[in-house]
Design a protein around this motif. Structure first.
Motif, PDB file in Angstrom:
ATOM      1  N   ALA A   3       0.805  -1.227   0.000  1.00 34.08           N
ATOM      2  CA  ALA A   3       0.000   0.000   0.000  1.00 34.08           C
ATOM      3  C   ALA A   3       0.834   1.270   0.000  1.00 34.08           C
ATOM      4  O   ALA A   3       0.543   2.222  -0.733  1.00 34.08           O
ATOM      5  N   GLY A   4       1.871   1.330   0.830  1.00 28.90           N
ATOM      6  CA  GLY A   4       2.674   2.544   0.909  1.00 28.90           C
ATOM      7  C   GLY A   4       1.826   3.775   1.188  1.00 28.90           C
ATOM      8  O   GLY A   4       1.027   3.799   2.128  1.00 28.90           O
ATOM      9  N   ALA A   5       1.968   4.797   0.360  1.00 30.65           N
ATOM     10  CA  ALA A   5       1.263   6.069   0.550  1.00 30.65           C
ATOM     11  C   ALA A   5      -0.251   5.920   0.484  1.00 30.65           C
ATOM     12  O   ALA A   5      -0.983   6.762   1.008  1.00 30.65           O
ATOM     13  N   ASN A   6      -0.728   4.857  -0.158  1.00 30.77           N
ATOM     14  CA  ASN A   6      -2.179   4.662  -0.255  1.00 30.77           C
ATOM     15  C   ASN A   6      -2.848   4.538   1.111  1.00 30.77           C
ATOM     16  O   ASN A   6      -4.046   4.816   1.244  1.00 30.77           O
ATOM     17  N   TYR A   7      -2.087   4.108   2.116  1.00 30.80           N
ATOM     18  CA  TYR A   7      -2.637   3.966   3.464  1.00 30.80           C
ATOM     19  C   TYR A   7      -2.206   5.103   4.382  1.00 30.80           C
ATOM     20  O   TYR A   7      -2.426   5.047   5.592  1.00 30.80           O
ATOM     21  N   ALA A   8      -1.607   6.131   3.812  1.00 31.06           N
ATOM     22  CA  ALA A   8      -1.110   7.245   4.617  1.00 31.06           C
ATOM     23  C   ALA A   8      -1.978   8.492   4.474  1.00 31.06           C
ATOM     24  O   ALA A   8      -1.585   9.572   4.893  1.00 31.06           O
ATOM     25  N   PHE A   9      -3.147   8.364   3.854  1.00 28.91           N
ATOM     26  CA  PHE A   9      -4.098   9.479   3.864  1.00 28.91           C
ATOM     27  C   PHE A   9      -5.408   8.972   4.437  1.00 28.91           C
ATOM     28  O   PHE A   9      -5.699   7.783   4.424  1.00 28.91           O
ATOM     29  N   GLY A  10      -6.201   9.884   4.991  1.00 27.41           N
ATOM     30  CA  GLY A  10      -7.410   9.448   5.682  1.00 27.41           C
ATOM     31  C   GLY A  10      -8.518  10.469   5.642  1.00 27.41           C
ATOM     32  O   GLY A  10      -8.668  11.221   4.667  1.00 27.41           O
ATOM     33  N   THR A  11      -9.270  10.544   6.727  1.00 27.26           N
ATOM     34  CA  THR A  11     -10.477  11.371   6.746  1.00 27.26           C
ATOM     35  C   THR A  11     -10.173  12.855   6.603  1.00 27.26           C
ATOM     36  O   THR A  11     -10.945  13.592   5.967  1.00 27.26           O
ATOM     37  N   GLU A  12      -9.065  13.320   7.172  1.00 26.54           N
ATOM     38  CA  GLU A  12      -8.744  14.746   7.086  1.00 26.54           C
ATOM     39  C   GLU A  12      -8.497  15.167   5.639  1.00 26.54           C
ATOM     40  O   GLU A  12      -8.963  16.226   5.201  1.00 26.54           O
ATOM     41  N   GLU A  13      -7.753  14.341   4.929  1.00 24.52           N
ATOM     42  CA  GLU A  13      -7.462  14.668   3.526  1.00 24.52           C
ATOM     43  C   GLU A  13      -8.736  14.641   2.688  1.00 24.52           C
ATOM     44  O   GLU A  13      -8.927  15.460   1.782  1.00 24.52           O
ATOM     45  N   VAL A  14      -9.619  13.687   2.964  1.00 24.99           N
ATOM     46  CA  VAL A  14     -10.888  13.635   2.237  1.00 24.99           C
ATOM     47  C   VAL A  14     -11.728  14.864   2.555  1.00 24.99           C
ATOM     48  O   VAL A  14     -12.282  15.509   1.655  1.00 24.99           O
ATOM     49  N   ALA A  15     -11.812  15.219   3.830  1.00 24.34           N
ATOM     50  CA  ALA A  15     -12.647  16.355   4.246  1.00 24.34           C
ATOM     51  C   ALA A  15     -12.200  17.656   3.598  1.00 24.34           C
ATOM     52  O   ALA A  15     -13.032  18.461   3.156  1.00 24.34           O
ATOM     53  N   LYS A  16     -10.902  17.867   3.506  1.00 19.46           N
ATOM     54  CA  LYS A  16     -10.445  19.130   2.937  1.00 19.46           C
ATOM     55  C   LYS A  16     -10.626  19.181   1.421  1.00 19.46           C
ATOM     56  O   LYS A  16     -10.536  20.253   0.827  1.00 19.46           O
ATOM     57  N   ASN A  17     -10.918  18.034   0.820  1.00 17.04           N
ATOM     58  CA  ASN A  17     -11.203  17.979  -0.611  1.00 17.04           C
ATOM     59  C   ASN A  17     -12.680  17.696  -0.884  1.00 17.04           C
ATOM     60  O   ASN A  17     -13.039  17.192  -1.944  1.00 17.04           O
ATOM     61  N   SER A  18     -13.527  18.064   0.076  1.00 12.77           N
ATOM     62  CA  SER A  18     -14.958  17.771  -0.052  1.00 12.77           C
ATOM     63  C   SER A  18     -15.579  18.404  -1.289  1.00 12.77           C
ATOM     64  O   SER A  18     -16.522  17.864  -1.865  1.00 12.77           O
ATOM     65  N   SER A  19     -15.045  19.543  -1.722  1.00 16.45           N
ATOM     66  CA  SER A  19     -15.600  20.205  -2.914  1.00 16.45           C
ATOM     67  C   SER A  19     -15.441  19.352  -4.168  1.00 16.45           C
ATOM     68  O   SER A  19     -16.204  19.509  -5.134  1.00 16.45           O
ATOM     69  N   LEU A  20     -14.470  18.426  -4.172  1.00 10.95           N
ATOM     70  CA  LEU A  20     -14.272  17.544  -5.323  1.00 10.95           C
ATOM     71  C   LEU A  20     -15.343  16.463  -5.391  1.00 10.95           C
ATOM     72  O   LEU A  20     -15.507  15.807  -6.414  1.00 10.95           O
TER      73      LEU A  20
END
Length: 301
Positions: free
Chosen positions: A111-128
């Motif tokens: 996984a590497g970086a694929n498992y290093a992002f989470g809810t915060e990153e999704v929330a800040k990109n909610s407009s997408l």
């Protein structure tokens, strides 16, 4: 033109063509080695974009050469990559894929970086997510991030589509209740429901279980046999197009991307969309590699 956001994985695939799959403890010769862009999320994004949809992506790569390469390739597809994080202390995801002479493969995934992002990153990109028709996710990234993306989507009447791959037997009930459409293959459907899926009758039983868990529409893919759907009281196995397969990598991802590009938000043309996905995936399996094998819209027309 549909608009879709993919929340998912980005990998560099290392492929090895072999005459047959290796047995435990055995060493065999490979006949060809190559790398290609991959990751179920990125594959689905490329398929969605090549099918003609406006496509956005939320995910992560490492601060390394493969990560830079993967970002460049997604940009070339006119995919909005503003939601992709560059993680400093994790490598870009990697997959290792042997492919035999029958076109069958097995996949080992780091996984590497694929498992290093989470809810915060999704929330800040909610407009997408909020301004789209569909949001699509798989299970090669943290489930918490997918739940957050689906919560945002539901709050704005954006349809949620889950491809539960790789299969997990203990998917959170919360995730399934947020899922409008689920697209497992027969093995993944069995893993989730506990029902062995090998024909239309057993597929319908598994679909009934998934409906009970809160999913509105169910599609179970059967590889060369086609795709079964169960929605709004109707069910059918839609046959695949018969071709000579050389590599099945990304066939399911192509199916999903092309189906979503055609699908109405109320799923009213589901059978037509499945046919479109089947046609596109029949082209994919006649070529090698993940993203290099995904056809362009003009080829399918």
């Amino acid at each position: 033109m549909n608009k879709a956001t993919i929340v998912g994985s980005i990998n560099l695939d290392t492929n090895l063509r072999v005459h047959r799959m290796v047995k435990p403890g055995e060493t065999i010769h490979g006949k060809e080695h190559y790398t290609a862009a991959g990751g179920k999320g990125a594959n689905q994004a490329v398929a969605t974009a090549r099918a003609g949809s406006k496509t956005r992506f939320i995910g992560a790569v490492g601060n390394d050469g493969p990560g830079e390469q993967m970002l460049d390739l997604l940009k070339e597809e006119k995919i909005d990559v503003s939601g992709i994080e560059i993680i400093q202390n994790e490598p870009t995801g990697q997959a290792f894929i042997p492919i035999d002479d029958n076109g069958e493969n097995s996949i080992m995934f780091y996984a590497g970086a694929n498992y290093a992002f989470g809810t915060e990153e999704v929330a800040k990109n909610s407009s997408l997510i909020e301004t789209n028709d569909f949001v699509i996710a798989q299970l090669e990234t943290p489930i918490e991030a997918t739940i957050k993306a689906f919560e945002i989507a539901r709050s704005k009447n954006v349809k949620t589509i889950l491809n539960p791959a790789p299969g997990e037997s203990d998917l959170p009930e919360k995730l399934l209740k947020l899922t409008d459409m689920i697209i497992p293959n027969e093995t993944e459907a069995e893993t989730i429901t506990g029902i062995e899926v090998n024909d239309e009758t057993s597929a319908k039983k598994a679909a009934a279980k998934l409906h009970e868990l809160g999913v509105e529409a169910v599609i179970i893919t059967f590889g060369a046999k086609g795709a079964f759907y169960d929605f709004n009281g109707y069910s059918e196995l839609v046959p695949a197009f018969k071709v000579k397969a050389v590599d099945t990598t990304a066939a399911g991802d192509t199916f999903i991307g092309y189906m979503i590009a055609t699908l109405e938000k109320d799923f009213s043309n589901l059978r037509e969309a499945i046919l479109h996905g089947n046609k596109a995936s029949s082209a994919t399996v006649q070529r090698f590699g993940a993203q290099p094998s995904i056809p362009y819209k003009n080829e399918i027309i």
